[in-house]
Design an enzyme around this catalytic site. Structure first.
Site, mmCIF file in Angstrom:
data_model
loop_
_atom_site.group_PDB
_atom_site.id
_atom_site.type_symbol
_atom_site.label_atom_id
_atom_site.label_comp_id
_atom_site.label_asym_id
_atom_site.label_seq_id
_atom_site.Cartn_x
_atom_site.Cartn_y
_atom_site.Cartn_z
ATOM 1 N N HIS A 130 0.841 -1.207 0.000
ATOM 2 C CA HIS A 130 0.000 0.000 0.000
ATOM 3 C C HIS A 130 0.879 1.261 0.000
ATOM 4 O O HIS A 130 0.645 2.193 -0.762
ATOM 5 C CB HIS A 130 -0.913 -0.038 1.232
ATOM 6 C CG HIS A 130 -1.699 1.217 1.471
ATOM 7 N ND1 HIS A 130 -3.011 1.360 1.086
ATOM 8 C CD2 HIS A 130 -1.358 2.391 2.053
ATOM 9 C CE1 HIS A 130 -3.436 2.573 1.423
ATOM 10 N NE2 HIS A 130 -2.446 3.216 2.017
ATOM 11 N N GLU A 131 1.900 1.257 0.844
ATOM 12 C CA GLU A 131 2.785 2.431 0.924
ATOM 13 C C GLU A 131 3.581 2.614 -0.366
ATOM 14 O O GLU A 131 3.770 3.731 -0.839
ATOM 15 C CB GLU A 131 3.746 2.298 2.114
ATOM 16 C CG GLU A 131 3.066 2.197 3.474
ATOM 17 C CD GLU A 131 2.060 3.312 3.707
ATOM 18 O OE1 GLU A 131 2.222 4.411 3.153
ATOM 19 O OE2 GLU A 131 1.082 3.062 4.427
ATOM 20 N N HIS A 134 1.550 4.266 -2.879
ATOM 21 C CA HIS A 134 1.537 5.723 -2.684
ATOM 22 C C HIS A 134 2.766 6.357 -3.348
ATOM 23 O O HIS A 134 2.678 7.389 -3.988
ATOM 24 C CB HIS A 134 1.567 6.073 -1.189
ATOM 25 C CG HIS A 134 0.209 6.151 -0.554
ATOM 26 N ND1 HIS A 134 -0.840 6.826 -1.125
ATOM 27 C CD2 HIS A 134 -0.261 5.652 0.617
ATOM 28 C CE1 HIS A 134 -1.899 6.730 -0.331
ATOM 29 N NE2 HIS A 134 -1.579 6.005 0.727
ATOM 30 N N GLU A 209 -6.451 6.881 -1.195
ATOM 31 C CA GLU A 209 -6.343 5.694 -0.339
ATOM 32 C C GLU A 209 -6.904 4.459 -1.056
ATOM 33 O O GLU A 209 -6.277 3.404 -1.069
ATOM 34 C CB GLU A 209 -7.095 5.892 0.977
ATOM 35 C CG GLU A 209 -6.393 6.803 1.966
ATOM 36 C CD GLU A 209 -4.956 6.404 2.209
ATOM 37 O OE1 GLU A 209 -4.680 5.224 2.427
ATOM 38 O OE2 GLU A 209 -4.095 7.299 2.162
#
Lengths: 293, 184
Positions: A130-131, A134, A209
């Protein structure tokens, strides 16, 4: 995405300036707008240095955290990043993680020590993916930009409102003196502009997100791992220390969620992150699985 | 006069549009090449680890000759394979052979306890994970690239300009599940 946002904020600022002009005349409006732009540039160039200091993240080496480090390496390879981001740890019992740094080349990924204790290998992979998503989507830069723009809109409208109160309503040269309706509209506009700006900021944050969840699941090839990690975050009552609004959008889980437990109709409008339930549901749909309740 | 201006403007716009499309194809092609280089790096790293691993196992289980031969041959096949699909097939075969080597090693407690072996094992697991990661990236950019050159309008000129579809890094079907080597 970035282009649309810039247009939107230009409109918002133009609107504020127009309201200012209606009340107070040309020179004042120009001065405030120029001041706002200078302030925007200033905070933009300063912003990147602030994050690491605010969150208290310390770098770790591969020898200290081989497992975490390897996961970051693997997820970076799977995302096709030009370099592996630096890995940092915040000493905090609450499980959480965030990514920072302007572009994919100077990014760093940071996890709390609580996250390392709470998550197993698969879940950790989900969080890191997930990071990394980003970083890949350049969200940090986008959100910094948005935060700066929100600041400018807030500053301009704040300044204008003060001028109205202190300087009296439109009794100077160039101001519109005889139209109370116009003045009322301008006043209302100045009050609402910052709220609209923050609303947009948070809507963008929530959207990013969802996209980071989807991107992360693609990077790791395991939506279920990320969903399991989100479930664990949901069940964990602890909240990260050293937290403030300005860095909230960087985390995997909205770090301020637990502070505002009373959920009214409108509270969803001012969250940086979508509810974890929704995020898990989207991952379930994407991967075609169902987590046990 | 006006007609000339309009024609020139339209031509300029078309040229600009074409340049944008062309640049996108170039960018995507470069991404597939970078993706392939990533896989290559990891395959080489694994091949470099194997001789040491075979030596380490031989020290304790010298008579398990078949499995050593299998690993050595599979390793050579990966190095010699041409093209993504063939390399993927060879790589999968090597993963399988390594899995059997580790299964054999299970029977030798002294070997399993040796620090050298443990280190090699963890390095190899890591490399297998990295191959899987690089494979996911490569296959996803190849998918995007192939779709781009096969869509309108690129399909009209992509072939003429030398943009050829790329093979997936996959033994048969695209996006086949990566075989997991159980080494623990």
């Amino acid at each position: 995405m970035t282009g649309e946002l810039l247009v939107f904020f230009a409109l918002l600022m133009g609107g504020t300036a127009a309201a200012l002009y209606a009340v107070y005349g040309g020179p004042a409006a120009v001065a405030v707008v120029v001041g706002g732009i200078c302030w925007a540039l200033f905070s933009w160039f300063l912003s990147t240095r602030v994050v690491a200091a605010v969150t208290g993240a310390t770098p770790v080496t591969k020898e200290e955290q081989p497992d975490l480090y390897r996961i970051v390496e693997n997820m970076s390879i799977a995302a096709g990043l030009p370099a592996t981001p630096e890995v940092r740890i915040v000493d905090d019992p609450a499980p959480n993680a965030f990514a920072a740094g302007r572009g994919p080349k100077q990014a760093f990924v940071c996890v709390t020590s609580g996250l390392l204790q709470t998550m197993d290998h698969r879940e950790l992979e989900g969080v890191i993916s997930h990071e990394i998503a980003h970083v890949q989507h350049r969200d940090v830069r986008l959100m910094t930009l948005v935060a700066v723009l929100v600041g400018v809109v807030a500053m301009i409208s704040d300044f204008a409102l003060r001028m109205i109160f202190w300087g009296g309503m439109g009794n100077r040269r160039g101001g519109n003196q005889n139209n109370p309706i116009l003045l009322a509209i301008a006043f209302l506009g100045l009050l609402l502009a910052p709220i609209a700006a923050i609303g947009i900021q948070l809507a963008v944050s929530r959207r990013r997100e969802y996209q980071a969840d989807a991107g992360g699941a693609e990077i790791s090839g395991d939506p279920e791992g990320l969903a399991l990690a989100l479930r664990k975050l949901e069940q964990d009552p602890r909240e990260i220390r050293h937290m403030n609004r300005s860095t909230a959008h960087l985390y995997i889980e909205g770090p301020l969620r637990k502070a505002t437990d009373a959920r009214g109709l409108l509270s969803g409008l001012f969250d940086t992150h979508p509810p974890l339930e929704d995020r898990i549901a989207r991952l379930e749909q994407m991967g075609g699985f169902k987590l046990p309740q | 006069m006006l007609t000339v201006v309009i024609v020139v403007v339209v031509l300029l716009l078309l040229g600009l549009l074409f340049a944008l499309f062309f640049n996108r194809l170039v960018r995507l092609r470069n991404e597939t090449e970078a993706g392939w280089a990533n896989i290559d790096v990891q395959l080489k790293r694994r091949n470099d680890l194997i001789p040491n691993l075979v030596e380490a196992v031989k020290g304790y289980a010298a008579h398990e000759r078949t499995v050593f031969e299998e690993v050595t041959q599979a390793r050579a096949a990966v190095a010699g394979a041409g093209g993504p699909a063939a390399t993927a097939a060879a790589s999968d075969a090597l993963s399988g052979a390594l899995g059997r080597l580790f299964a054999v090693a299970e029977a030798y407690p002294q070997l399993r306890a040796s620090e050298n072996f443990q280190e090699l094992q963890s390095e190899l697991t890591d490399t297998e994970d990295k191959i899987a990661a690089a494979r996911r990236y490569y296959n996803s950019v190849v998918q995007t690239y192939n779709t781009a050159i096969q869509s309108f309008p690129a399909v009209l000129y992509a072939g003429l300009l030398g943009f050829r579809p790329r093979q997936f890094f996959s033994a048969d079907e695209p996006e086949k599940a990566v075989p997991q080597v159980s080494v623990s």
